[in-house]
Scaffold this motif. Sequence first.
Motif, PDB file in Angstrom:
ATOM      1  N   GLU A 149      -1.275  14.020 -26.522  1.00 21.49           N
ATOM      2  CA  GLU A 149      -1.333  13.429 -27.858  1.00 21.49           C
ATOM      3  C   GLU A 149      -0.964  11.951 -27.822  1.00 21.49           C
ATOM      4  O   GLU A 149      -1.537  11.138 -28.541  1.00 21.49           O
ATOM      5  N   ARG A 150      -0.040  11.607 -26.938  1.00 20.12           N
ATOM      6  CA  ARG A 150       0.436  10.220 -26.885  1.00 20.12           C
ATOM      7  C   ARG A 150      -0.451   9.317 -26.038  1.00 20.12           C
ATOM      8  O   ARG A 150      -0.697   8.162 -26.403  1.00 20.12           O
ATOM      9  N   PHE A 151      -0.927   9.819 -24.911  1.00 18.15           N
ATOM     10  CA  PHE A 151      -1.645   8.969 -23.962  1.00 18.15           C
ATOM     11  C   PHE A 151      -3.114   9.351 -23.757  1.00 18.15           C
ATOM     12  O   PHE A 151      -3.852   8.593 -23.138  1.00 18.15           O
ATOM     13  N   GLY A 152      -3.510  10.515 -24.261  1.00 21.28           N
ATOM     14  CA  GLY A 152      -4.877  10.988 -24.024  1.00 21.28           C
ATOM     15  C   GLY A 152      -4.921  11.931 -22.838  1.00 21.28           C
ATOM     16  O   GLY A 152      -4.275  11.696 -21.819  1.00 21.28           O
ATOM     17  N   ARG A 158     -16.694   6.474 -16.924  1.00 16.89           N
ATOM     18  CA  ARG A 158     -15.663   7.271 -17.583  1.00 16.89           C
ATOM     19  C   ARG A 158     -16.253   8.579 -18.065  1.00 16.89           C
ATOM     20  O   ARG A 158     -17.413   8.644 -18.461  1.00 16.89           O
ATOM     21  N   LEU A 159     -15.453   9.624 -18.035  1.00 13.39           N
ATOM     22  CA  LEU A 159     -15.943  10.926 -18.473  1.00 13.39           C
ATOM     23  C   LEU A 159     -16.421  10.864 -19.924  1.00 13.39           C
ATOM     24  O   LEU A 159     -15.795  10.234 -20.782  1.00 13.39           O
ATOM     25  N   ALA A 160     -17.519  11.524 -20.178  1.00 17.56           N
ATOM     26  CA  ALA A 160     -18.093  11.502 -21.534  1.00 17.56           C
ATOM     27  C   ALA A 160     -17.147  12.087 -22.547  1.00 17.56           C
ATOM     28  O   ALA A 160     -17.167  11.717 -23.710  1.00 17.56           O
ATOM     29  N   VAL A 161     -16.288  13.021 -22.104  1.00 16.96           N
ATOM     30  CA  VAL A 161     -15.368  13.656 -23.058  1.00 16.96           C
ATOM     31  C   VAL A 161     -14.188  12.792 -23.404  1.00 16.96           C
ATOM     32  O   VAL A 161     -13.422  13.110 -24.306  1.00 16.96           O
ATOM     33  N   GLU A 162     -13.989  11.658 -22.692  1.00 19.02           N
ATOM     34  CA  GLU A 162     -12.762  10.901 -22.887  1.00 19.02           C
ATOM     35  C   GLU A 162     -12.640  10.352 -24.293  1.00 19.02           C
ATOM     36  O   GLU A 162     -11.580  10.411 -24.912  1.00 19.02           O
ATOM     37  N   ALA A 163     -13.737   9.821 -24.812  1.00 20.97           N
ATOM     38  CA  ALA A 163     -13.670   9.237 -26.146  1.00 20.97           C
ATOM     39  C   ALA A 163     -13.298  10.294 -27.174  1.00 20.97           C
ATOM     40  O   ALA A 163     -12.489  10.059 -28.070  1.00 20.97           O
ATOM     41  N   ALA A 164     -13.879  11.479 -27.045  1.00 18.52           N
ATOM     42  CA  ALA A 164     -13.579  12.544 -27.994  1.00 18.52           C
ATOM     43  C   ALA A 164     -12.153  13.030 -27.841  1.00 18.52           C
ATOM     44  O   ALA A 164     -11.480  13.356 -28.813  1.00 18.52           O
ATOM     45  N   ALA A 165     -11.667  13.081 -26.603  1.00 19.05           N
ATOM     46  CA  ALA A 165     -10.327  13.598 -26.357  1.00 19.05           C
ATOM     47  C   ALA A 165      -9.259  12.637 -26.813  1.00 19.05           C
ATOM     48  O   ALA A 165      -8.173  13.038 -27.212  1.00 19.05           O
ATOM     49  N   VAL A 177      -7.299  12.642 -20.684  1.00 15.75           N
ATOM     50  CA  VAL A 177      -7.904  12.146 -19.448  1.00 15.75           C
ATOM     51  C   VAL A 177      -6.919  11.299 -18.664  1.00 15.75           C
ATOM     52  O   VAL A 177      -6.797  11.427 -17.438  1.00 15.75           O
ATOM     53  N   ARG A 178      -6.205  10.414 -19.349  1.00 21.44           N
ATOM     54  CA  ARG A 178      -5.229   9.567 -18.660  1.00 21.44           C
ATOM     55  C   ARG A 178      -4.109  10.405 -18.049  1.00 21.44           C
ATOM     56  O   ARG A 178      -3.687  10.159 -16.911  1.00 21.44           O
ATOM     57  N   VAL A 179      -3.640  11.400 -18.779  1.00 17.09           N
ATOM     58  CA  VAL A 179      -2.604  12.284 -18.237  1.00 17.09           C
ATOM     59  C   VAL A 179      -3.110  12.990 -16.984  1.00 17.09           C
ATOM     60  O   VAL A 179      -2.407  13.083 -15.965  1.00 17.09           O
ATOM     61  N   MET A 180      -4.339  13.469 -17.049  1.00 22.45           N
ATOM     62  CA  MET A 180      -4.913  14.167 -15.895  1.00 22.45           C
ATOM     63  C   MET A 180      -5.028  13.254 -14.687  1.00 22.45           C
ATOM     64  O   MET A 180      -4.664  13.629 -13.565  1.00 22.45           O
ATOM     65  N   ARG A 181      -5.500  12.032 -14.880  1.00 22.59           N
ATOM     66  CA  ARG A 181      -5.680  11.109 -13.755  1.00 22.59           C
ATOM     67  C   ARG A 181      -4.349  10.761 -13.099  1.00 22.59           C
ATOM     68  O   ARG A 181      -4.248  10.733 -11.864  1.00 22.59           O
ATOM     69  N   ILE A 182      -3.341  10.497 -13.890  1.00 24.21           N
ATOM     70  CA  ILE A 182      -2.030  10.159 -13.335  1.00 24.21           C
ATOM     71  C   ILE A 182      -1.425  11.356 -12.609  1.00 24.21           C
ATOM     72  O   ILE A 182      -0.830  11.227 -11.531  1.00 24.21           O
ATOM     73  N   ALA A 183      -1.604  12.545 -13.197  1.00 23.45           N
ATOM     74  CA  ALA A 183      -1.053  13.754 -12.574  1.00 23.45           C
ATOM     75  C   ALA A 183      -1.728  14.038 -11.234  1.00 23.45           C
ATOM     76  O   ALA A 183      -1.060  14.412 -10.259  1.00 23.45           O
ATOM     77  N   VAL A 184      -3.053  13.848 -11.146  1.00 23.68           N
ATOM     78  CA  VAL A 184      -3.758  14.053  -9.876  1.00 23.68           C
ATOM     79  C   VAL A 184      -3.248  13.077  -8.820  1.00 23.68           C
ATOM     80  O   VAL A 184      -3.036  13.450  -7.658  1.00 23.68           O
ATOM     81  N   CYS A 185      -3.025  11.850  -9.221  1.00 25.15           N
ATOM     82  CA  CYS A 185      -2.516  10.839  -8.290  1.00 25.15           C
ATOM     83  C   CYS A 185      -1.127  11.229  -7.768  1.00 25.15           C
ATOM     84  O   CYS A 185      -0.864  11.183  -6.556  1.00 25.15           O
TER      85      CYS A 185
END
Length: 401
Positions: free
Chosen positions: A271-274, A393-400, A276-284
Amino acid sequence: MTTSFFRVALILGLLSAIGPFAIDMYLPALPTIGADLNADHGVVQLSLLFFFIPFAISQLLYGPLSDMWGRKPPLYFGIGLFALASIGCALATDIETLIAFRFLQGIGGAAGMVIPRAIVRDMHTGVKAARLMSLLMLVFSVSPILAPLTGSAVIEFYGWRGVFWAVMIAAFIGLILLSTQLEETRLKEHRAGSGFGTALAAYRLLMKDRNFLTLTFIGGLGISSFLVYLANSPFVLIEHYGLTPTQYSIAFSVNAVSFFTVSQMTGYLGERFGLVRVMRIAVCGYALTMLAMLVVMGLGMNQLPVLASFLFVGYGFLGLVIPTTSVLALEEHGAIAGTASALMGTLHFVTAAVAMVIASLFFDGTALPMVAGIAICAAAAFIVTQARMGRRRLAVEAAAE
């Protein structure tokens, strides 16, 4: 959140955990089963592999069936088959019979894995879906904590066969909750036009959807790293490091605590960061931790506390990767949520089965081959994330977001 929200999460989590419960509770018994049925390590591990293969492939059928007939009827069939196969496992007198009934268990248990994700998508999207998914995973993650401990206690008093009687009881409890506490979420008007022809068309659509495949394989590689650990850890921790089955169960459970505790932050962080961004940081974070573990242990620091510490941190990051990738992959496919969830689950577990087979070929009784398998899966998840997102960027990012 309402009481109903938590009630649904509890029931879906329990249904999802029935299949994995038959794995986690079974792990402390692997060396004992090998001795009792006169089978070596490799053959005993086949009883895991022959569970995972039908567990993965059968999801391809349950998903479309749940779109066509509703979510509950395929769940009744799957969980019922799982219960009957558990009885067969408990009565097995040789490793071949055990493997055969484990195969049937996998077919039945697949329903509990694929359909609850579709139910989540029926009910919610976006951050709210991520919150429900993380709650579902909270219940689901109780399995790696309680199941090995419960399995150790059952084995001590009733032998390894008691494990299968216990999971049979769990399956019947799941059937009771399904029939009395869960409403159908795939309404008749939504099933109109659904059939095997439309399912095949949906699978073709999904296989061309690069966003769906990217997210699915990121999550699948994360699950693969955990299942490589799952398949090898009883032999590494009990036979190499000298833990008792009870001590092994505690050590195994610690990683689950890390996983489900961090996963509960998914909704807030999304909710705070989106998402997709949470997922990318977590994978890293996940990849860096597991690669650091490989380097450190490869240099000779291969003590159990070192292994346990890195796994605790790495699987904490994985607790963010799995729910975010699952929600994002299903986000654009609400009309075929069952089919999409089925393909996702199948690709997850096929990827994991391949990783488990490759890791088993290099198993030498020490921790390093297992650690290398875990690190390679984590690095692959990072590479897929960076390669795909680096282009677009993933197409779903804007919606998410």
